[in-house]
Scaffold this active site. Structure first.
Site, mmCIF file in Angstrom:
data_model
loop_
_atom_site.group_PDB
_atom_site.id
_atom_site.type_symbol
_atom_site.label_atom_id
_atom_site.label_comp_id
_atom_site.label_asym_id
_atom_site.label_seq_id
_atom_site.Cartn_x
_atom_site.Cartn_y
_atom_site.Cartn_z
ATOM 1 N N SER A 1 -3.379 -0.975 -14.964
ATOM 2 C CA SER A 1 -2.639 -2.175 -13.781
ATOM 3 C C SER A 1 -2.692 -2.662 -14.159
ATOM 4 O O SER A 1 -3.714 -3.686 -14.238
ATOM 5 C CB SER A 1 -2.626 -1.386 -12.558
ATOM 6 O OG SER A 1 -2.655 -2.727 -11.431
ATOM 7 N N HIS B 1 1.096 -0.608 -16.003
ATOM 8 C CA HIS B 1 1.892 -0.939 -14.877
ATOM 9 C C HIS B 1 2.213 -2.061 -14.287
ATOM 10 O O HIS B 1 1.170 -2.902 -14.393
ATOM 11 C CB HIS B 1 0.589 0.099 -14.070
ATOM 12 C CG HIS B 1 1.369 0.470 -13.099
ATOM 13 N ND1 HIS B 1 1.854 2.062 -12.318
ATOM 14 C CD2 HIS B 1 0.411 -0.794 -11.673
ATOM 15 C CE1 HIS B 1 2.148 1.201 -11.317
ATOM 16 N NE2 HIS B 1 1.284 0.748 -10.706
ATOM 17 N N ASP C 1 2.189 -3.907 -10.951
ATOM 18 C CA ASP C 1 2.935 -3.932 -9.227
ATOM 19 C C ASP C 1 3.539 -5.585 -8.925
ATOM 20 O O ASP C 1 2.782 -6.130 -8.897
ATOM 21 C CB ASP C 1 1.586 -4.323 -8.759
ATOM 22 C CG ASP C 1 0.546 -2.926 -8.979
ATOM 23 O OD1 ASP C 1 0.565 -1.539 -8.758
ATOM 24 O OD2 ASP C 1 -0.274 -2.734 -9.901
ATOM 25 N N MET D 1 4.708 -6.439 -5.231
ATOM 26 C CA MET D 1 4.544 -6.882 -3.343
ATOM 27 C C MET D 1 5.438 -8.150 -3.569
ATOM 28 O O MET D 1 5.351 -9.183 -3.529
ATOM 29 C CB MET D 1 2.937 -6.768 -3.320
ATOM 30 C CG MET D 1 2.309 -5.986 -3.979
ATOM 31 S SD MET D 1 0.372 -6.152 -3.859
ATOM 32 C CE MET D 1 -0.628 -5.296 -4.680
ATOM 33 N N HIS E 1 6.353 -0.310 -11.018
ATOM 34 C CA HIS E 1 5.389 -0.213 -9.303
ATOM 35 C C HIS E 1 5.906 -1.890 -7.907
ATOM 36 O O HIS E 1 5.642 -2.047 -8.269
ATOM 37 C CB HIS E 1 4.040 -0.348 -9.256
ATOM 38 C CG HIS E 1 4.339 0.341 -7.518
ATOM 39 N ND1 HIS E 1 2.627 0.981 -7.653
ATOM 40 C CD2 HIS E 1 4.575 1.019 -6.643
ATOM 41 C CE1 HIS E 1 2.358 1.510 -6.634
ATOM 42 N NE2 HIS E 1 4.140 1.359 -6.256
ATOM 43 N N MET F 1 6.308 -2.108 -4.228
ATOM 44 C CA MET F 1 5.662 -2.013 -3.409
ATOM 45 C C MET F 1 6.422 -3.043 -2.608
ATOM 46 O O MET F 1 5.886 -3.965 -1.622
ATOM 47 C CB MET F 1 4.958 -1.876 -3.455
ATOM 48 C CG MET F 1 3.396 -1.056 -3.875
ATOM 49 S SD MET F 1 2.149 -1.872 -3.596
ATOM 50 C CE MET F 1 1.954 -2.359 -5.801
ATOM 51 N N MET G 1 0.027 7.460 -4.522
ATOM 52 C CA MET G 1 -0.470 6.696 -3.454
ATOM 53 C C MET G 1 -2.650 7.105 -3.478
ATOM 54 O O MET G 1 -2.609 8.311 -2.502
ATOM 55 C CB MET G 1 -0.258 5.965 -3.080
ATOM 56 C CG MET G 1 0.361 4.620 -2.938
ATOM 57 S SD MET G 1 0.877 3.438 -4.875
ATOM 58 C CE MET G 1 -0.574 3.107 -4.054
ATOM 59 N N GLY H 1 -1.412 -1.830 -1.819
ATOM 60 C CA GLY H 1 -1.272 -3.594 -1.135
ATOM 61 C C GLY H 1 -2.475 -4.035 -2.208
ATOM 62 O O GLY H 1 -2.697 -5.054 -2.488
ATOM 63 N N PHE H 2 -3.371 -3.427 -2.791
ATOM 64 C CA PHE H 2 -4.719 -4.164 -3.201
ATOM 65 C C PHE H 2 -5.539 -3.561 -4.339
ATOM 66 O O PHE H 2 -5.636 -1.687 -4.480
ATOM 67 C CB PHE H 2 -5.944 -4.800 -2.034
ATOM 68 C CG PHE H 2 -5.989 -5.406 -0.607
ATOM 69 C CD1 PHE H 2 -6.014 -6.500 -1.438
ATOM 70 C CD2 PHE H 2 -5.287 -4.458 0.169
ATOM 71 C CE1 PHE H 2 -5.040 -7.407 0.202
ATOM 72 C CE2 PHE H 2 -3.966 -5.591 1.378
ATOM 73 C CZ PHE H 2 -4.657 -6.766 1.502
ATOM 74 N N GLY H 3 -6.506 -3.942 -5.396
ATOM 75 C CA GLY H 3 -6.700 -3.363 -5.978
ATOM 76 C C GLY H 3 -7.592 -2.401 -5.743
ATOM 77 O O GLY H 3 -8.512 -3.715 -4.825
ATOM 78 N N GLY H 4 -9.179 -2.900 -6.123
ATOM 79 C CA GLY H 4 -9.913 -1.914 -6.068
ATOM 80 C C GLY H 4 -10.710 -1.334 -4.985
ATOM 81 O O GLY H 4 -11.684 -1.163 -4.067
ATOM 82 N N ASP I 1 -2.537 6.681 -8.580
ATOM 83 C CA ASP I 1 -2.678 5.147 -8.629
ATOM 84 C C ASP I 1 -3.322 4.705 -7.127
ATOM 85 O O ASP I 1 -3.290 4.903 -6.599
ATOM 86 C CB ASP I 1 -1.289 4.275 -8.492
ATOM 87 C CG ASP I 1 -1.223 2.668 -8.501
ATOM 88 O OD1 ASP I 1 -2.495 2.176 -8.675
ATOM 89 O OD2 ASP I 1 -0.519 1.934 -7.931
ATOM 90 N N GLY J 1 -8.117 4.017 -6.780
ATOM 91 C CA GLY J 1 -9.369 3.748 -7.510
ATOM 92 C C GLY J 1 -9.728 5.219 -8.850
ATOM 93 O O GLY J 1 -10.078 6.219 -8.537
HETATM 94 C C1 DX5 Z 1 -2.465 -1.533 -5.487
HETATM 95 C C2 DX5 Z 1 -1.960 -1.002 -6.552
HETATM 96 C C3 DX5 Z 1 -2.159 -0.176 -8.149
HETATM 97 C C4 DX5 Z 1 -3.931 -1.251 -8.111
HETATM 98 C C5 DX5 Z 1 -5.003 -0.086 -8.353
HETATM 99 O O1 DX5 Z 1 -1.799 -1.138 -4.301
HETATM 100 O O2 DX5 Z 1 -0.271 -0.492 -6.555
HETATM 101 O O3 DX5 Z 1 -1.407 -0.529 -9.360
HETATM 102 O O4 DX5 Z 1 -3.977 -2.483 -9.724
HETATM 103 O O5 DX5 Z 1 -5.828 -1.101 -8.947
HETATM 104 P P1 DX5 Z 1 -7.541 0.214 -8.929
HETATM 105 O O6 DX5 Z 1 -7.293 0.790 -10.217
HETATM 106 O O7 DX5 Z 1 -8.551 -0.998 -8.735
HETATM 107 O O8 DX5 Z 1 -7.570 0.624 -7.475
HETATM 108 ZN ZN ZN Z 2 0.826 0.383 -8.803
#
Ligand code: DX5
Ligand code: ZN
Length: 217
Positions: free
Chosen positions: A7, A32, A34, A36, A65, A67, A136, A141-144, A174, A176
């Site tokens: 991603s 991928h 993202d 938003m 993707h 969102m 999901m 909305g957020f990575g990590g 998608d 974690g």
């Molecule tokens: C979150 C995104 C994900 C995100 C995943 O809303 O849709 O694609 O980048 O990030 P990780 O792998 O760090 O959880």
């Molecule tokens: Zn995503």
């Protein structure tokens, strides 16, 4: 199947060419992306100008993707980007059946994403028309963020729904996804593994993709 989809959200946006260089060299299967809108999710990421630049830097399939609310408004723009998969949220589509058919008509695979609290059973009457169902495994909305463990049970129920309905949909996850959670998800029947921070944050992203590929084989 075990496809790995890094991603871009976790990339260094000041060095996208360098990020795409390792991505192309790796065993990654899809990219991928993202998008938003600050409405469907409490964050804003990037839009078409950034994705157009990135699309020029790879031949691998793009999994877009969205969102965003009303994703059906952007079907032709996503198609013009050259995307292989247009990924919309069930929660954002009032007329999901119409949107899935319009995505197919535009020549793309239709992926439908479910937020953590949306049951897989909400797709019972559309499952045969979908190419990919994306669970999901964090709130979008957020990575990590931390993986929601209940997702494993959800993936198993989705696998049952797909098999009992004769659908050919792939299961994508998608959020974690890393060396700890990927093998558990694989066991639960998942086919496509989106991974952001785990690969972009790794000292050697190419090796990290290879490790995830091997752990889900
Ligand atoms: C979150 C995104 C994900 C995100 C995943 O809303 O849709 O694609 O980048 O990030 P990780 O792998 O760090 O959880
Ligand atoms: Zn995503």
């Amino acid at each position: 199947m075990n496809l790995i989809a890094p991603s871009l959200l976790a990339a260094d946006f000041g060095n996208l060419e360098r990020e795409m260089e390792w991505f192309n060299r790796s065993e990654a299967d899809w990219l991928h992306l993202d998008v938003m809108d600050g409405v469907f999710v409490p964050n804003i990421s990037f839009g078409f100008p950034v994705m157009e630049s990135v699309a020029k830097l790879t031949q691998k399939p793009l999994d877009v993707h969205l969102m965003i609310v009303q994703p059906e408004k952007f079907i032709s723009q996503v198609r013009d980007l050259g995307a292989a998969v247009m990924n919309v949220h069930q929660e954002a589509c009032v007329h999901l059946h119409r949107t899935v058919y319009a995505i197919h008509e535009a020549g793309m695979k239709a992926a439908v994403s479910l937020c953590p609290s949306t049951p897989v059973e909400s797709l019972t009457d559309i499952i045969q028309d979908i190419d990919v169902v994306m669970l999901m495994t964090v709130n979008p909305g957020f990575g990590g963020q931390k993986f929601i463990t209940h997702s494993l049970d959800k993936a198993r129920r989705l696998r049952q729904l797909i098999e009992s309905s004769g659908s050919h949909a792939l299961i994508e996850v998608d959020g974690g996804v890393n060396r700890q959670t990927a093998p558990l998800l694989h066991e639960a029947g998942v086919d496509v593994f989106v991974t952001g921070s785990a690969v972009f944050g790794a000292p050697d992203p190419v090796a990290e993709v290879a490790a995830l590929k091997a752990l889900t084989a």
